[in-house]
Design a protein around this motif. Structure first.
Motif, PDB file in Angstrom:
ATOM      1  N   TYR A 196      38.775  38.399  35.548  1.00 24.55           N
ATOM      2  CA  TYR A 196      37.806  38.287  34.579  1.00 24.55           C
ATOM      3  C   TYR A 196      36.902  39.428  33.990  1.00 24.55           C
ATOM      4  O   TYR A 196      36.544  40.347  34.837  1.00 24.55           O
ATOM      5  CB  TYR A 196      36.623  36.975  35.376  1.00 24.55           C
ATOM      6  CG  TYR A 196      37.535  35.501  35.902  1.00 24.55           C
ATOM      7  CD1 TYR A 196      37.836  34.881  34.932  1.00 24.55           C
ATOM      8  CD2 TYR A 196      37.694  35.555  37.077  1.00 24.55           C
ATOM      9  CE1 TYR A 196      38.177  33.587  35.295  1.00 24.55           C
ATOM     10  CE2 TYR A 196      38.295  34.551  37.726  1.00 24.55           C
ATOM     11  CZ  TYR A 196      38.556  33.535  36.708  1.00 24.55           C
ATOM     12  OH  TYR A 196      39.187  32.541  37.111  1.00 24.55           O
ATOM     13  N   HIS A 241      35.744  40.941  37.728  1.00 23.82           N
ATOM     14  CA  HIS A 241      36.060  39.964  39.003  1.00 23.82           C
ATOM     15  C   HIS A 241      37.346  39.560  39.087  1.00 23.82           C
ATOM     16  O   HIS A 241      37.982  39.680  37.967  1.00 23.82           O
ATOM     17  CB  HIS A 241      35.169  38.827  38.859  1.00 23.82           C
ATOM     18  CG  HIS A 241      33.706  38.839  38.571  1.00 23.82           C
ATOM     19  ND1 HIS A 241      32.843  39.297  39.425  1.00 23.82           N
ATOM     20  CD2 HIS A 241      32.982  38.966  37.253  1.00 23.82           C
ATOM     21  CE1 HIS A 241      31.531  39.585  38.852  1.00 23.82           C
ATOM     22  NE2 HIS A 241      31.599  39.367  37.575  1.00 23.82           N
ATOM     23  N   GLY A 263      40.368  37.230  41.560  1.00 20.53           N
ATOM     24  CA  GLY A 263      40.509  36.131  42.577  1.00 20.53           C
ATOM     25  C   GLY A 263      42.168  35.839  42.701  1.00 20.53           C
ATOM     26  O   GLY A 263      42.685  35.846  41.727  1.00 20.53           O
ATOM     27  N   ALA A 304      38.660  36.449  46.870  1.00 19.75           N
ATOM     28  CA  ALA A 304      37.616  36.450  45.645  1.00 19.75           C
ATOM     29  C   ALA A 304      36.856  37.856  45.878  1.00 19.75           C
ATOM     30  O   ALA A 304      36.535  37.912  46.992  1.00 19.75           O
ATOM     31  CB  ALA A 304      36.847  35.460  45.523  1.00 19.75           C
ATOM     32  N   ASN A 361      43.904  35.708  39.309  1.00 17.82           N
ATOM     33  CA  ASN A 361      42.423  35.569  38.424  1.00 17.82           C
ATOM     34  C   ASN A 361      42.005  36.911  38.090  1.00 17.82           C
ATOM     35  O   ASN A 361      41.470  37.582  38.992  1.00 17.82           O
ATOM     36  CB  ASN A 361      41.766  34.481  38.557  1.00 17.82           C
ATOM     37  CG  ASN A 361      42.220  33.327  39.681  1.00 17.82           C
ATOM     38  OD1 ASN A 361      43.364  32.914  39.334  1.00 17.82           O
ATOM     39  ND2 ASN A 361      41.565  32.915  40.586  1.00 17.82           N
ATOM     40  N   VAL A 409      33.784  34.005  40.995  1.00 18.24           N
ATOM     41  CA  VAL A 409      35.171  33.742  40.857  1.00 18.24           C
ATOM     42  C   VAL A 409      35.542  32.347  41.879  1.00 18.24           C
ATOM     43  O   VAL A 409      36.101  31.516  41.360  1.00 18.24           O
ATOM     44  CB  VAL A 409      35.929  34.900  41.575  1.00 18.24           C
ATOM     45  CG1 VAL A 409      37.709  34.483  41.913  1.00 18.24           C
ATOM     46  CG2 VAL A 409      35.966  35.960  40.878  1.00 18.24           C
TER      47      VAL A 409
END
Length: 234
Positions: free
Chosen positions: A141, A49, A51, A65, A139, A70
């Motif tokens: 993940y 993921h 974002g 996102a 971001n 997210v």
């Protein structure tokens, strides 16, 4: 058979070049942001993921996102005022990494366990910046802990650097387009006032400016109203 490091980076370079061309082909800043996070899931090994957020006056604003997870992670950073991406923006740190969200984390004691509840195992935050302005944070993940090794961190940093330049260029292009459109509407409105009401160019602009100030409405909206109605603002 395991790929040699040189082969891995060669493929990454090719994918990065394709990403750069793709970002430049987007029609708006938002389209560029959406494509950046999609590319992150492809270019950064282990990324599930991604974002982009920004922090203004302590408020987190989600810009793009790849999933609702997210967006929920962004809200957690907003509520707790902590997290790698929040800090990447507020502290101007280029890279933050949480290798294992299952373990207690000294820097983000509340954020890490909340993110783990969402099914995240590890996370990284990269500052999106250019020489002139800070833009936000990327971001990244993964569902698994310990996913992001040094190569993934380097790939993320390179991606963030390229993405920041592309986003900055897209935003500048969009702002220029809005400025030119505004200038055209104001010029058209002034022309209407001059032709229909016998005003000079200077007086026509003063009428627009006064109406904007009196009504607390942007000059462009006043100009658009005149273009639509042909009426002089009272």
């Amino acid at each position: 058979m395991t790929d040699e490091p040189g082969e891995v980076w060669e493929r990454f370079a090719v994918a990065l070049a394709e990403m750069a061309r793709d970002l430049l082909a987007q029609d708006s800043a938002q389209d560029t942001l959406d494509r950046i996070v999609e590319h992150a899931t492809v270019l950064i090994n282990g990324c599930d993921h991604a974002g982009i957020l920004t922090v203004r006056r302590g408020e987190v604003h989600a810009l793009a996102a790849t999933s609702d997870l997210v967006r929920r992670a962004d809200r957690i950073q907003q509520d707790l005022q902590e997290g790698p991406c929040f800090d990447a923006v507020t502290d101007r740190q280029q890279v933050y990494t949480i290798q294992d969200l299952r373990q207690p984390h000294d820097r983000w004691p509340r954020f890490a366990p909340e993110l783990n509840k969402l099914g995240m195992g590890s996370a990284m935050g990269f500052l999106l910046f250019t020489e002139d302005d800070d833009l936000g944070a990327l971001n990244v993940y993964s569902r698994e802990p310990g996913t992001f090794d040094e190569a993934a961190q380097q790939a993320g940093w390179i991606l963030a650097s390229h993405a920041a330049v592309a986003f900055s260029a897209a935003r500048t292009h969009q702002q220029l387009g809005h400025a030119l459109e505004t200038r055209h509407e104001i010029g058209e409105a002034m022309g209407i006032l001059m032709e229909r009401h016998g005003l000079t160019e200077d007086t026509a602009f003063k009428v627009l400016k006064k109406a904007s100030q009196d009504r607390n409405i942007k000059l462009r909206k006043i100009a658009r109203l005149i273009c639509e109605t042909g009426e002089k603002p009272g």
